[in-house]
Design an enzyme around this catalytic site. Structure first.
Site, PDB file in Angstrom:
ATOM      1  N   CYS A   1       8.324   3.908   6.254  1.00 37.22           N
ATOM      2  CA  CYS A   1       7.710   3.674   5.069  1.00 37.22           C
ATOM      3  C   CYS A   1       8.599   3.561   4.014  1.00 37.22           C
ATOM      4  CB  CYS A   1       6.738   5.046   4.757  1.00 37.22           C
ATOM      5  SG  CYS A   1       7.722   6.217   4.675  1.00 37.22           S
TER       6      CYS A   1
ATOM      7  N   CYS B   1       0.866  -1.190  -0.041  1.00 34.44           N
ATOM      8  CA  CYS B   1       0.069  -0.066  -0.148  1.00 34.44           C
ATOM      9  C   CYS B   1       0.784   1.069  -0.084  1.00 34.44           C
ATOM     10  CB  CYS B   1      -0.921  -0.195   1.145  1.00 34.44           C
ATOM     11  SG  CYS B   1      -2.029   1.152   1.203  1.00 34.44           S
ATOM     12  N   CYS B   2       1.812   1.041   0.973  1.00 35.87           N
ATOM     13  CA  CYS B   2       2.815   2.298   0.815  1.00 35.87           C
ATOM     14  C   CYS B   2       3.508   2.592  -0.487  1.00 35.87           C
ATOM     15  CB  CYS B   2       3.718   2.251   1.770  1.00 35.87           C
ATOM     16  SG  CYS B   2       3.211   2.867   3.654  1.00 35.87           S
TER      17      CYS B   2
ATOM     18  N   CYS C   1      -1.096   8.866   6.911  1.00 32.81           N
ATOM     19  CA  CYS C   1      -2.555   8.579   6.510  1.00 32.81           C
ATOM     20  C   CYS C   1      -3.250   8.196   7.922  1.00 32.81           C
ATOM     21  CB  CYS C   1      -2.657   6.954   5.755  1.00 32.81           C
ATOM     22  SG  CYS C   1      -1.631   7.337   4.192  1.00 32.81           S
TER      23      CYS C   1
HETATM   24  S1  SF4 Z   1       0.549   4.764   5.503  1.00 35.42           S
HETATM   25 FE1  SF4 Z   1      -1.002   5.097   3.970  1.00 35.42          FE
HETATM   26  S2  SF4 Z   1       0.179   4.427   2.073  1.00 35.42           S
HETATM   27 FE2  SF4 Z   1       1.048   3.179   3.882  1.00 35.42          FE
HETATM   28  S3  SF4 Z   1      -0.101   1.536   4.584  1.00 35.42           S
HETATM   29 FE3  SF4 Z   1      -1.287   3.129   5.472  1.00 35.42          FE
HETATM   30  S4  SF4 Z   1      -2.630   3.830   4.073  1.00 35.42           S
HETATM   31 FE4  SF4 Z   1      -1.317   2.547   2.812  1.00 35.42          FE
END
Ligand code: SF4
Length: 230
Positions: free
Chosen positions: A220, A108-109, A191
């Site tokens: 991240c 996702c990141c 997020c």
């Molecule tokens: S920080 Fe944002 S981009 Fe990363 S896993 Fe969580 S929702 Fe997804």
């Protein structure tokens, strides 16, 4: 304190002179980033400001983006994830996939942050970040100017030696707009679904991806393994 401010301004001007349009400041509008926006708008105005809208940001982050835009009269380039990539990920693994495995969270990141950041940095030669050394163990070896081997750019970290108290003193002294979540004990804001408030004594980074235990404090990947230059 004033010497630290002067040193930071000098580095921003040096980066601006050296790299001109090939330089960007990647801002997530945390406390350090709004401080840098204040300094850039006053002393190095040609530096381009970019940010990532992952699609999962808290409203307070959008509020501070617009507050900075209005106060400083600056342009902010907002980069979004690729629609087809997000749709495929969600179709396959659901909207809240990041809670189910580290692999899902990294995917996702990668899609919501790394890929848009790569687009923002494409064709550039240098970037500026707001990271500070005391934020995480993984930042202990970072320096003010380094070669970012991951993105293949020169990386400027003008606030690397700043303390949290110095950042907040600057913000208050200069009436800099900041994310309202900081007043609700959110030290680090990403997020909405992956960020939480912390209690007294907790590691500030424990407010991010707190459900991941096995690797200690999580990162991240935006600031992965650069090589120190000076
Ligand atoms: S920080 Fe944002 S981009 Fe990363 S896993 Fe969580 S929702 Fe997804």
């Amino acid at each position: 304190m004033q010497s630290k401010i002067d040193e930071t301004i000098a580095l921003l001007k040096q980066a601006e002179d050296e790299y001109g349009p090939d330089l960007v400041f990647a801002s997530s509008f945390g406390a350090e980033d709004v401080l840098l926006i204040d300094l850039i708008s006053k002393h190095a105005r040609s530096i381009q400001i970019v940010t990532l809208d992952t699609g999962r940001l808290p409203q307070q982050t959008y509020d501070v983006m617009d507050a900075c835009r209005d106060k400083y009269g600056i342009k902010i380039e907002v980069y979004f994830p690729d629609t087809a990539e997000v749709e495929a990920m969600v179709r396959e693994s659901g909207l809240n996939l990041f809670y189910h495995s580290v692999e899902n969270r990294k995917r996702c990141c990668e899609i919501r942050k790394i890929h848009p950041l790569k687009r923002a940095l494409a064709g550039k030669k240098a970037w500026i970040t707001g990271v500070r050394r005391e934020q995480a163990d993984s930042r202990q070896t970072m320096s003010m100017v380094e070669d970012d081997t991951y993105f293949g750019l020169t990386k400027f970290n003008p606030l690397i030696e700043w303390t949290q108290a110095e950042v907040w003193n600057y913000i208050r002294d200069n009436d800099v707009p900041y994310n309202a979540l900081h007043d609700q004990h959110y030290p680090s804001i990403g997020c909405a679904c992956c960020t939480r408030a912390i209690t007294v004594g907790e590691d500030p980074r424990s407010g991010r991806w707190w459900w991941e235990q096995e690797d200690g404090v999580a990162e991240c990947g935006l600031h992965a393994s650069p090589i120190k230059r000076k």
